[in-house]
Write an enzyme that holds these catalytic residues in place. Structure first.
Site, short mmCIF file in Angstrom:
data_model
loop_
_atom_site.label_atom_id
_atom_site.label_comp_id
_atom_site.label_asym_id
_atom_site.label_seq_id
_atom_site.Cartn_x
_atom_site.Cartn_y
_atom_site.Cartn_z
N GLU A 1 0.81 -1.17 0.20
CA GLU A 1 -0.14 0.08 0.04
C GLU A 1 0.97 1.40 -0.03
OE1 GLU A 1 -1.52 0.78 3.75
OE2 GLU A 1 -3.61 1.93 2.98
N LYS B 1 -9.64 2.08 -1.93
CA LYS B 1 -9.68 1.52 -0.68
C LYS B 1 -11.10 2.11 -0.04
CE LYS B 1 -7.06 1.34 3.84
NZ LYS B 1 -5.74 2.04 4.26
N CYS C 1 -5.22 -2.87 3.34
CA CYS C 1 -4.54 -2.64 4.52
C CYS C 1 -5.74 -2.65 5.64
CB CYS C 1 -3.92 -1.32 4.74
SG CYS C 1 -2.85 -1.39 6.08
N1 LIG Z 1 -2.94 1.89 6.40
C1 LIG Z 1 -3.53 1.46 7.25
O1 LIG Z 1 -4.61 0.87 6.79
C2 LIG Z 1 -3.05 1.22 8.65
C3 LIG Z 1 -4.38 -0.08 9.31
C4 LIG Z 1 -3.51 -0.13 10.83
O2 LIG Z 1 -2.64 0.29 10.94
C5 LIG Z 1 -4.51 -1.13 11.44
O3 LIG Z 1 -5.74 -1.71 11.08
O4 LIG Z 1 -4.01 -1.34 12.56
#
Ligand SMILES: NC(=O)CCC(=O)C(=O)O
Length: 262
Positions: free
Chosen positions: A40, A111, A146
């Protein structure tokens, strides 16, 4: 089907252009793979919020150009991770790009679940609202990014749309590394699908990244897992394993629709 996950280091002191060139050459080296996955927001860093607007790109921007060429050079399906997309209306999205082996843009995914609660990505970016699958021959891929990993209903929707595997680019922090591996395995087990979860290494914006990219099979076994540093993880997948798992342990058929709210 051979997949390579490129767990690239995203460090704040490396210029974006240099990292883009480095990622392109890493992809171009993966000629033995059928599918390559990047993490990502690797050009800018998932937590480098102050760089989102200045480094935002149109879909046809510099990352598209570099990744299209790299996919064609290697002759692979390339999930090029995500970029900060500046849409024609000026809004920013966390958008994944998937290229075919000829370098054509085969799919994009914005996303859906933005991270940060009342700050960061959650306020700087707009949310996508479309489920996306990519018809990679033999292994239709469902896309998620993510923080999406925490929302199982998204993955159920992707299974219903035909996904046999999930590609999940991430910029997951080290302090919640245990959640990353646990959730990746859970999504594989409950959906009886491969999970290709590709995170970043390094430290940017003061946030140490978890690394530990992993590939999980439809039974929940971890086939390969990276360490904390930059690494290319290569693994052979057998798409028939998804159908045999679903046939021999047909739990997906026992879903009671309407109880989950989706
Ligand atoms: N970039 C993200 O989506 C980080 C997600 C995260 O840190 C978490 O779910 O814990």
């Amino acid at each position: 089907m051979r997949a390579s996950l490129i767990q690239i280091a995203v460090d704040g002191d490396e210029p974006v252009d240099a990292r883009r060139a480095r990622a392109a050459s890493l992809v171009a080296e993966q000629r033995d793979a059928d599918l390559v996955v990047l993490p990502e927001l690797w050009p800018v860093g998932a937590f480098a919020y102050e760089s989102f607007a200045p480094e935002a790109e149109e879909l046809s921007g510099p990352t598209h150009a570099a990744m299209s060429k790299a996919a064609a050079d290697a002759g692979v399906w390339l999930h090029a991770g995500s970029i900060v997309e500046r849409a024609p209306d000026g809004r920013l999205y966390n958008t994944s790009l998937v290229f075919s082996p000829s370098g054509d843009l085969a799919a994009t995914y914005r996303k859906i679940h933005r991270f940060g609660f009342d700050k960061g990505e959650a306020v700087l970016m707009a949310a996508g609202d479309d489920l996306v699958t990519v018809p990679v021959p033999g292994l239709p891929l469902g896309l998620a990014t993510c923080y999406d990993l925490r929302f199982p209903e998204l993955f159920r929707g992707l299974v219903d749309a035909g996904a046999l595997a999930f590609a999940i680019p991430a910029g997951w922090p080290a302090r919640r590394g245990a959640h990353w591996t646990l959730l990746a395995r859970a999504r594989a087990v409950e959906n009886q699908a491969y999970v290709l979860a590709c995170g970043t290494a390094g430290t940017h914006a003061g946030i140490a990244q978890a690394g530990h990219s992993l590939v999980v099979d439809p039974w929940g076994e971890v086939l390969a897992e990276a360490g904390e540093a930059e690494e290319v993880l290569t693994v052979d997948l057998d798409p028939a394993r998804v159908t045999t798992t679903r046939d021999q342990f047909p739990a997906l058929k026992d879903r009671v629709l309407g109880t989950s709210g989706c």
